[in-house]
Design an enzyme around this catalytic site. Structure first.
Site, mmCIF file in Angstrom:
data_model
loop_
_atom_site.group_PDB
_atom_site.id
_atom_site.type_symbol
_atom_site.label_atom_id
_atom_site.label_comp_id
_atom_site.label_asym_id
_atom_site.label_seq_id
_atom_site.Cartn_x
_atom_site.Cartn_y
_atom_site.Cartn_z
ATOM 1 N N ASP A 1 0.831 -1.208 0.000
ATOM 2 C CA ASP A 1 0.000 0.000 0.000
ATOM 3 C C ASP A 1 0.869 1.263 0.000
ATOM 4 O OD1 ASP A 1 -2.354 1.414 0.001
ATOM 5 O OD2 ASP A 1 -2.711 1.203 2.158
ATOM 6 N N ASN B 1 1.261 3.481 -2.877
ATOM 7 C CA ASN B 1 1.805 3.945 -4.168
ATOM 8 C C ASN B 1 1.327 5.365 -4.478
ATOM 9 O OD1 ASN B 1 2.803 1.386 -4.455
ATOM 10 N ND2 ASN B 1 1.402 0.759 -6.076
ATOM 11 N N ARG C 1 0.244 7.751 -2.417
ATOM 12 C CA ARG C 1 0.845 8.783 -1.543
ATOM 13 C C ARG C 1 2.329 8.975 -1.849
ATOM 14 N NH1 ARG C 1 -1.343 6.072 3.645
ATOM 15 N NH2 ARG C 1 -1.909 4.516 2.082
ATOM 16 N N HIS D 1 2.317 3.720 -8.989
ATOM 17 C CA HIS D 1 2.065 2.294 -9.255
ATOM 18 C C HIS D 1 3.226 1.693 -10.054
ATOM 19 C CE1 HIS D 1 -1.794 2.598 -7.471
ATOM 20 N NE2 HIS D 1 -2.348 3.329 -8.425
ATOM 21 N N GLU E 1 -12.230 -4.657 -4.172
ATOM 22 C CA GLU E 1 -12.813 -3.334 -3.907
ATOM 23 C C GLU E 1 -12.128 -2.237 -4.732
ATOM 24 O OE1 GLU E 1 -12.170 -5.589 -1.312
ATOM 25 O OE2 GLU E 1 -14.300 -6.067 -1.403
ATOM 26 N N TRP F 1 -12.030 -1.868 -7.766
ATOM 27 C CA TRP F 1 -12.830 -1.448 -8.933
ATOM 28 C C TRP F 1 -13.526 -0.124 -8.677
ATOM 29 C CZ3 TRP F 1 -12.123 -4.023 -13.351
ATOM 30 C CH2 TRP F 1 -11.714 -5.359 -13.289
ATOM 31 N N LEU G 1 11.061 -20.422 -4.859
ATOM 32 C CA LEU G 1 10.049 -19.556 -4.247
ATOM 33 C C LEU G 1 8.680 -19.734 -4.922
ATOM 34 C CD1 LEU G 1 9.445 -17.045 -2.398
ATOM 35 C CD2 LEU G 1 9.988 -15.657 -4.400
ATOM 36 N N ARG H 1 -4.903 -2.106 8.783
ATOM 37 C CA ARG H 1 -6.061 -2.980 8.547
ATOM 38 C C ARG H 1 -5.685 -4.004 7.484
ATOM 39 N NH1 ARG H 1 -7.882 2.262 6.989
ATOM 40 N NH2 ARG H 1 -7.419 2.663 4.797
ATOM 41 N N LEU H 2 -6.552 -5.025 7.357
ATOM 42 C CA LEU H 2 -6.272 -6.096 6.389
ATOM 43 C C LEU H 2 -6.907 -5.828 5.025
ATOM 44 C CD1 LEU H 2 -6.604 -9.318 8.592
ATOM 45 C CD2 LEU H 2 -4.506 -8.369 7.615
HETATM 46 C C1 IPE Z 1 -5.367 -2.719 -0.258
HETATM 47 O O1 IPE Z 1 -5.039 -1.374 -0.390
HETATM 48 C C2 IPE Z 1 -5.319 -3.395 -1.592
HETATM 49 C C3 IPE Z 1 -3.992 -3.568 -2.184
HETATM 50 C C4 IPE Z 1 -2.867 -3.239 -1.632
HETATM 51 C C5 IPE Z 1 -3.977 -4.191 -3.478
HETATM 52 P P1 IPE Z 1 -6.163 -0.251 -0.516
HETATM 53 O O2 IPE Z 1 -5.448 1.039 -0.608
HETATM 54 O O3 IPE Z 1 -7.117 -0.577 -1.586
HETATM 55 O O4 IPE Z 1 -6.931 -0.397 0.884
HETATM 56 P P2 IPE Z 1 -7.837 0.622 1.685
HETATM 57 O O5 IPE Z 1 -8.857 1.169 0.732
HETATM 58 O O6 IPE Z 1 -6.936 1.703 2.192
HETATM 59 O O7 IPE Z 1 -8.409 -0.194 2.802
HETATM 60 C C1 IPE Z 2 -1.435 0.405 -3.357
HETATM 61 O O1 IPE Z 2 -1.294 1.762 -3.404
HETATM 62 C C2 IPE Z 2 -1.732 -0.193 -4.714
HETATM 63 C C3 IPE Z 2 -3.123 -0.662 -4.848
HETATM 64 C C4 IPE Z 2 -4.062 -0.609 -3.937
HETATM 65 C C5 IPE Z 2 -3.474 -1.252 -6.108
HETATM 66 P P1 IPE Z 2 -2.527 2.752 -3.342
HETATM 67 O O2 IPE Z 2 -2.946 3.074 -4.730
HETATM 68 O O3 IPE Z 2 -3.606 2.245 -2.469
HETATM 69 O O4 IPE Z 2 -1.853 4.033 -2.684
HETATM 70 P P2 IPE Z 2 -2.470 5.010 -1.606
HETATM 71 O O5 IPE Z 2 -2.973 4.165 -0.493
HETATM 72 O O6 IPE Z 2 -3.569 5.757 -2.295
HETATM 73 O O7 IPE Z 2 -1.335 5.874 -1.205
HETATM 74 MG MG MG Z 3 -4.070 2.434 -0.521
#
Ligand code: IPE
Ligand code: IPE
Ligand code: MG
Length: 251
Positions: free
Chosen positions: A25, A27, A29, A42, A72, A74, A136, A199-200
């Site tokens: 998570d 990317n 920010r 990304h 989610e 999408w 792996l 969170r998960l």
């Molecule tokens: C979780 O990250 C999904 C992935 C890392 C692929 P999100 O950025 O979608 O999660 P939330 O919305 O903060 O819970």
């Molecule tokens: C994780 O980075 C990648 C995916 C969820 C696909 P985010 O795109 O959720 O980045 P933030 O959380 O908005 O920084």
């Molecule tokens: Mg995110």
């Protein structure tokens, strides 16, 4: 090289978790901090994937699960969804040959139904090509959601009961686990989430029952082999009791 270097592993005074799972998570920010479009965050995230897959193999981690796209996600703007789909294509096209050469077995978990046919074809190609590899095991969660996964498992189990091939009284936790996308994969020992969120987000919600959770504030594109090692060292400081008492148990 993805097999652990015997001389290096001899010096490893820590326990390497068999299965590490990562919620990649931050990317967006990471990019925003640099006044860049999210897309570039990304893209940089994919570079981190390459580095971490290699480092995980070298460390002796046997299973690495990476959360790439949630069911989610999408909800994001169509352009961002399309960028993320494009990056899976890019990753498979560019890195599959090298992963295969290094003995990495690739498996993709998640719902395939609503993915573009060319992506499904790439996923199948990656899985088929690397099927017999035994270094792996790289599991990519793509269009994956834990609640979805459990729902599909229940549906499959119900079909077997209806067909008369499964007696409901014999259903155990193992039956459920064997119907999940992760059938045959040991539960994660360590789940890491980057970017500071705690969170998960629907990731491996069945399989994480006894996982150790490590949260780091680092955004995914900045996650490095050193950070991975730090997370593993933190894991080593945990007492895994699995509900029991007494001596700490390590899987
Ligand atoms: C979780 O990250 C999904 C992935 C890392 C692929 P999100 O950025 O979608 O999660 P939330 O919305 O903060 O819970
Ligand atoms: C994780 O980075 C990648 C995916 C969820 C696909 P985010 O795109 O959720 O980045 P933030 O959380 O908005 O920084
Ligand atoms: Mg995110």
């Amino acid at each position: 090289m993805l097999t652990p270097d015997p001389s290096a592993s001899g010096e490893q005074a820590f326990d390497v978790p068999r299965h590490v799972a990562i919620i990649m998570d931050g990317n967006g920010r990471w990019a925003a901090k640099r006044h860049l479009p999210r897309k570039l965050g990304h893209r940089q995230g994919v570079e981190a994937v390459r580095v971490i897959v290699r480092a995980a193999g070298e460390m002796g981690i046997r299973y690495l699960t990476l959360y790439g796209f949630s069911s989610e996600n999408w909800k994001r703007p169509a352009e961002e969804v399309s960028d993320l789909m494009g990056l899976l294509r890019l990753f498979i096209r560019r890195d599959l040959a090298e992963l295969h050469q290094n003995g990495v077995q690739v498996r993709i978990i998640g719902e395939r139904e609503h993915l573009e046919p060319d992506i499904v074809a790439l996923i199948e190609e990656a899985e088929t090509l690397t099927h017999s590899n035994d270094q792996l095991k790289l599991i990519i969660a793509f269009n994956y959601g834990g609640q979805n996964e459990i729902t599909s498992a229940v549906r499959r189990i119900a079909r077997e009961v209806k067909a008369g091939t499964l007696d409901p009284e014999t259903i155990t936790q193992e039956t459920v686990a064997a119907h999940l996308d992760t059938a045959g994969v040991p539960d994660p020992d360590l789940i890491i989430r980057t970017s500071g969120e705690k969170r998960l987000s629907n990731f491996l919600i069945w399989q994480s029952a006894y996982a150790e959770l490590v949260f780091t504030d680092v955004f995914w594109p900045d996650f490095s082999p050193e950070r991975l090692k730090e997370a593993v060292l933190e894991y080593n400081m945990r007492d895994r009791r699995f509900g029991a008492v007494g001596e700490p148990v390590k899987s």
